[in-house]
Design an enzyme around this catalytic site. Structure first.
Site, short mmCIF file in Angstrom:
data_model
loop_
_atom_site.label_atom_id
_atom_site.label_comp_id
_atom_site.label_asym_id
_atom_site.label_seq_id
_atom_site.Cartn_x
_atom_site.Cartn_y
_atom_site.Cartn_z
N TYR A 33 -7.10 -24.21 15.31
CA TYR A 33 -6.98 -24.74 13.95
C TYR A 33 -6.39 -23.69 13.02
CZ TYR A 33 -11.11 -22.09 12.30
OH TYR A 33 -11.99 -21.10 11.95
N GLU A 180 -16.36 -8.59 11.95
CA GLU A 180 -15.92 -9.36 10.79
C GLU A 180 -17.06 -10.28 10.40
OE1 GLU A 180 -12.71 -12.08 11.90
OE2 GLU A 180 -13.52 -12.20 13.92
N LEU A 210 -10.35 -11.99 14.17
CA LEU A 210 -9.25 -12.86 13.77
C LEU A 210 -8.37 -12.05 12.80
CD1 LEU A 210 -8.13 -15.82 13.92
CD2 LEU A 210 -9.02 -16.01 11.61
N1 PDD Z 1 -11.82 -18.76 8.27
N2 PDD Z 1 -12.40 -14.23 10.40
C1 PDD Z 1 -12.79 -15.44 10.84
C2 PDD Z 1 -13.69 -15.51 12.04
C3 PDD Z 1 -12.34 -16.61 10.19
O1 PDD Z 1 -12.71 -17.82 10.63
C4 PDD Z 1 -11.50 -16.48 9.05
C5 PDD Z 1 -10.95 -17.69 8.35
C6 PDD Z 1 -11.13 -15.19 8.62
C7 PDD Z 1 -10.22 -14.97 7.45
O2 PDD Z 1 -8.90 -15.35 7.78
P1 PDD Z 1 -7.88 -15.87 6.66
O3 PDD Z 1 -7.77 -14.79 5.66
O4 PDD Z 1 -6.63 -16.09 7.41
O5 PDD Z 1 -8.47 -17.13 6.08
C8 PDD Z 1 -11.60 -14.09 9.33
C9 PDD Z 1 -11.33 -20.02 7.74
C10 PDD Z 1 -11.07 -19.96 6.28
C11 PDD Z 1 -12.28 -21.13 8.16
O6 PDD Z 1 -12.73 -21.07 9.30
O7 PDD Z 1 -12.52 -22.05 7.38
#
Ligand code: PDD
Length: 289
Positions: A33, A180, A210
């Site tokens: 996703y 994280e 991620l």
């Molecule tokens: N989550 N780490 C994890 C495990 C994540 O699921 C996310 C993002 C991030 C931050 O990534 P980004 O800056 O690209 O949003 C880090 C999304 C927002 C979600 O699962 O809804």
């Protein structure tokens, strides 16, 4: 205003959006996703998000459901049809619909679902106080760089955090280093004491985390400001001894973290560097797509 979703080539009323009971995403979590933030009607870093989608798909050998250009058009259409100003685009691609069998099906098209969600800005009180986080062991698989829809450890950690009255859970690996958050990247600003310079620290990109798109933008913006950066792991004790802490994600942008496991970080108040990075990121968000 009616709300639409996009399911396998068709725009449908959101309430009518549905997938097959033998969709491999439903049965095996065999899919990936993306979440693209929308700010004042414009996507933030759409290209980087779509590149990461391609990466996740390629790593799992799932075929892209559409070419890039038509996909961009569909996303834009959905934002416009739904009158989305501030919120998120959610996209999910699975290996498709096939009789349940672990091995890859031979002649199955990938399945694509896109939805949008209007969100409220982060509450002023949360910004003023900062978020609390709790720490939990990181029990996820070893390919966290792939944005897999298999999120059980993440949701269990977030539920624990919620039940403790915290905003997020920071996940800690077997070496005692923070990887994280359950859905955010984790950062600290180390104390510039004893002649040591202040440093903004976050874990380097690898299979362990991620590669957040917000993380990448904040690193680039901090570099432009000539701030000192270190991509390395840090322990919970180091975070507690830090001057500031914060988290980044597509939904929270840059959010101060002021308590870890009930203990204050630094002064226990949002730090000046975090606030500055949030402002710089918001300015960036105003001018990017
Ligand atoms: N989550 N780490 C994890 C495990 C994540 O699921 C996310 C993002 C991030 C931050 O990534 P980004 O800056 O690209 O949003 C880090 C999304 C927002 C979600 O699962 O809804």
């Amino acid at each position: 205003m009616p709300r639409y979703c996009f399911v396998n080539g068709r725009y449908l009323a959101h309430r009518d959006g549905a997938v097959h009971i033998e969709d491999r995403g439903y049965q095996f979590a065999d899919g990936v996703y993306e979440v693209i933030p929308v700010h004042q009607g414009r996507m933030i870093d759409a290209t980087a998000h779509l590149n990461r989608l391609d990466y996740s798909l390629a790593e799992l050998r799932i075929a892209a459901p559409m070419a890039r250009r038509p996909l961009e058009i569909v996303i834009r259409q959905l934002i416009d049809r739904n009158g989305l100003t501030n919120g998120l685009v959610y996209m999910q691609v699975t290996r498709g619909v096939a009789p349940r069998d672990h091995k890859f099906p031979k002649h199955t098209d990938s399945a694509l679902v896109i939805t949008t969600k209007q969100t409220k800005p982060v509450a002023a009180s949360l910004l003023a106080q900062g978020a609390s986080v709790v720490t939990r062991p990181d029990i996820r698989w070893q390919r966290r760089d792939i944005k897999s829809i298999s999120l059980l450890p993440n949701i269990l950690a977030k539920q624990d955090a919620t039940e403790q009255g915290a905003y997020e859970a920071w996940l800690v690996d077997e070496k005692g280093l923070v990887t994280e958050g359950s859905s955010t990247n984790a950062w600290i600003v180390t104390a510039g004491r004893d002649g040591k310079p202040v440093e903004i620290v976050t874990r380097p990109r690898s299979h362990d985390i991620l590669g957040g798109i917000t993380r990448q933008a904040v690193l680039a913006l901090a570099k432009e400001q000539n701030l000192r950066l270190a991509e390395r792991g840090f322990t919970v004790d180091e975070a507690l001894a830090a001057e500031e802490a914060f988290l980044t994600s597509s939904s929270a942008f840059v959010l101060p973290v002021t308590r870890i496991d009930g203990k204050p970080v630094g002064s226990g108040k949002p730090g000046p560097l975090t606030q500055r990075l949030r402002e710089i990121y918001l300015q960036y968000a105003d001018h990017t797509e």
